[in-house]
Design a protein around this motif. Structure first.
Motif: not given
Length: 136
Positions: A5, A9, A80-81, A97, A103
């Motif tokens: 992840k 990102a 972002t994640i 998450f 994402i």
């Protein structure tokens, strides 16, 4: 995994297969000499090893050693994640998450780790970083 992840990102040219390979290499690197196992015999990462790996990532991406830059970077990556967990699923303030399709690359323009900020962290977070920097 979290590593994949994070790669999504941070990388405009994200490739899932390459991300898996990098995640495996990072795992081996981050645990070298720090192997620990859970009750079922699975290799686990200690809190110390996790903190070291997160610090290393921030150190690679930030252009200075200023606390505020690290805090802004890490906040942007986390935003972002991850997302707020629903109250029914977890305690207030908990995060989950995001799914991979939620994402997107944050928008860092990089040249050997140079970050151009897309936006600012919340004022309270920037204030904490500023106060800590004054104490150093």
């Amino acid at each position: 995994t979290m590593s994949i992840k994070l790669q999504k990102a941070l990388s405009p040219s994200f490739d899932l297969q390459q991300a898996f390979e990098c995640a495996q290499q990072d795992w081996a690197h981050d645990l070298a000499g720090k192997e620990e196992f859970d009750d079922e015999g699975h290799l686990v990462m200690t809190r110390e090893a996790f903190e070291d790996s997160i610090f290393e990532m921030a150190d690679l991406w930030c252009t200075s050693t200023k606390l505020q830059e690290y805090v802004l970077f890490l906040h942007a990556v986390l935003d972002t994640i991850a997302k707020d967990a629903a109250e029914s699923d977890a305690e207030i303030g908990s995060l989950r998450f995001k799914k991979m399709d939620q994402i997107s690359t944050y928008g860092f323009e990089t040249t050997h780790g140079t970050i151009l900020e897309k936006n600012e962290a919340p004022q309270w977070l920037a204030k904490i970083a500023e106060n800590k920097a004054k104490k150093e």
